[in-house]
Design an enzyme around this catalytic site. Structure first.
Site, PDB file in Angstrom:
ATOM      1  N   ARG A  33      53.890  10.231  37.198  1.00  0.00           N
ATOM      2  CA  ARG A  33      53.524   9.185  36.246  1.00  0.00           C
ATOM      3  C   ARG A  33      54.348   9.384  34.981  1.00  0.00           C
ATOM      4  O   ARG A  33      54.344  10.464  34.394  1.00  0.00           O
ATOM      5  CB  ARG A  33      52.029   9.285  35.941  1.00  0.00           C
TER       6      ARG A  33
ATOM      7  N   LYS B 204      53.755  14.256  26.750  1.00  0.00           N
ATOM      8  CA  LYS B 204      52.514  14.839  26.237  1.00  0.00           C
ATOM      9  C   LYS B 204      52.788  15.910  25.190  1.00  0.00           C
ATOM     10  O   LYS B 204      53.863  16.509  25.127  1.00  0.00           O
ATOM     11  CB  LYS B 204      51.656  15.361  27.396  1.00  0.00           C
TER      12      LYS B 204
HETATM   13  C1  7PM Z   1      46.737   9.474  24.240  1.00  0.00           C
HETATM   14  C2  7PM Z   1      46.580  10.693  24.884  1.00  0.00           C
HETATM   15  C3  7PM Z   1      47.164   8.369  24.950  1.00  0.00           C
HETATM   16  C4  7PM Z   1      46.822  10.800  26.235  1.00  0.00           C
HETATM   17  C5  7PM Z   1      47.436   8.486  26.271  1.00  0.00           C
HETATM   18  C6  7PM Z   1      47.239   9.690  26.934  1.00  0.00           C
HETATM   19  C7  7PM Z   1      47.083  10.596  32.684  1.00  0.00           C
HETATM   20  C8  7PM Z   1      46.495   9.426  33.125  1.00  0.00           C
HETATM   21  C9  7PM Z   1      46.718   9.360  30.969  1.00  0.00           C
HETATM   22  C10 7PM Z   1      47.396  11.611  33.641  1.00  0.00           C
HETATM   23  C11 7PM Z   1      46.521  10.137  35.309  1.00  0.00           C
HETATM   24  C12 7PM Z   1      49.022   9.604  28.561  1.00  0.00           C
HETATM   25  C13 7PM Z   1      47.559   9.857  28.375  1.00  0.00           C
HETATM   26  N1  7PM Z   1      47.217  10.533  31.337  1.00  0.00           N
HETATM   27  N2  7PM Z   1      46.214   9.174  34.424  1.00  0.00           N
HETATM   28  N3  7PM Z   1      46.266   8.659  32.036  1.00  0.00           N
HETATM   29  N4  7PM Z   1      47.096  11.323  34.938  1.00  0.00           N
HETATM   30  N5  7PM Z   1      46.267   9.934  36.606  1.00  0.00           N
HETATM   31  O1  7PM Z   1      49.786  10.423  27.999  1.00  0.00           O
HETATM   32  O2  7PM Z   1      47.879  12.712  33.339  1.00  0.00           O
HETATM   33  O3  7PM Z   1      49.431   8.623  29.154  1.00  0.00           O
HETATM   34  S1  7PM Z   1      46.559   8.780  29.356  1.00  0.00           S
END
Ligand code: 7PM
Length: 286
Positions: A266, A231
């Site tokens: 995750r 992130k």
């Molecule tokens: C763009 C920005 C693409 C952020 C993808 C993301 C989480 C999640 C995501 C989390 C849970 C990523 C995020 N983040 N589900 N889905 N917890 N439970 O970096 O922090 O994958 S999407």
């Protein structure tokens, strides 16, 4: 409510028809199903490629595979249930046919929840905390597990100016509320995980406060899921935005989270994360 303590960690997360041990943090590998610009999904080659990536993550030690169509990603344009299903369902079906791995699906949509659970998904990972009408009922009807995540605002605007008086207390309160809603709808406690939602309506300072407190963020008896992998908080923290900075930060956070008793991590980099968990576990046993 009481914060989760290290000595009363839940021993497992129960899904629709299998369980994941939480004796040590379960590593959840992220499987993004990228939308194909000219097909309506389900093409054999694309599905096979996604299943191969999932099986590779399992081989590297992932206990859970988290399947997401881009539709639930921050800033994504909303897609119809049909489009989301066309993307995700063939992968769930094909992966289930080839592996007993615990399958999680990122969705907020009750129709998608119903269909993927019928095809063998074990858990619903909803960035909206099962707040949409009928989403919670669909999870209950399928006997699936759920991860309820905190988000301030909506994906389109959440990073513009997030504000909290006490970010840790507010998020703990929200998660306790959503767990109570899940319990009231008939979900068993062993089926519910909670997630502070790193980056979802949080500044770097908020994310760091949450990471510092990750061991006490939970709701008693429920595993905490941490999603910090790659992130932008790490790019901001280190003052450089490259993949190395993002991965190094993610691995350090995984190490810390293991020491703090997190239930599920995750991540995109499964092998490296599994190694961090193993080192932390060895040090904890010593
Ligand atoms: C763009 C920005 C693409 C952020 C993808 C993301 C989480 C999640 C995501 C989390 C849970 C990523 C995020 N983040 N589900 N889905 N917890 N439970 O970096 O922090 O994958 S999407």
């Amino acid at each position: 409510m009481m914060p989760t303590r290290r000595n009363d960690r839940p021993v497992a997360l129960a899904g629709a028809s299998r369980r994941v041990s939480l004796a040590e943090p379960a590593v959840m590998g992220v499987l993004n199903i990228t939308p194909d610009s000219f097909s309506d999904g389900g093409r054999y080659i694309e599905v096979e490629a996604a299943v191969e990536r999932a099986l590779a993550m399992v081989e590297q030690g992932a206990a859970i595979v988290d399947i997401g169509g881009e539709s639930t990603r921050p800033g994504a344009t909303p897609v119809s249930s049909q489009a989301e299903l066309a993307r995700v369902l063939p992968v769930v079906e094909a992966l289930r046919a080839e592996s007993p791995v615990f399958i999680s699906v990122d969705t907020s949509n009750p129709e998608v929840i119903r269909a993927v659970c019928e095809s063998g998904a074990d858990m619903i990972n909803d960035i909206r905390g099962l707040s949409r009408p009928k989403a919670l009922e669909a999870v209950v009807a399928a006997d699936a597990a759920a991860c309820v995540m905190h988000m301030q605002g909506a994906p389109a605007n959440m990073q513009s100016a997030p504000v909290y008086a006490d970010v840790v207390a507010e998020i703990r309160g929200y998660l306790a509320h959503r767990v109570a809603a899940c319990r009231a709808a008939g979900m068993a406690p062993e089926r519910i995980a909670v997630d502070p939602g790193f980056g979802f309506g949080k500044t770097l300072e908020h994310n760091l406060a949450l990471l510092r407190a990750i061991g006490e963020l939970g709701v008693e008896g429920h595993p905490v899921l941490m999603g910090v992998s790659r992130k932008s908080m790490f790019a901001r923290l280190f003052g450089r935005d490259d993949m190395d900075a993002r991965i190094n930060g993610s691995l350090g956070a995984a190490f810390w989270a293991t020491l703090q008793g997190v239930g599920i991590i995750r991540c995109h980099d499964v092998r490296r994360t599994v190694q961090m968990v193993a080192l932390a576990r060895h040090l904890m046993q010593g």
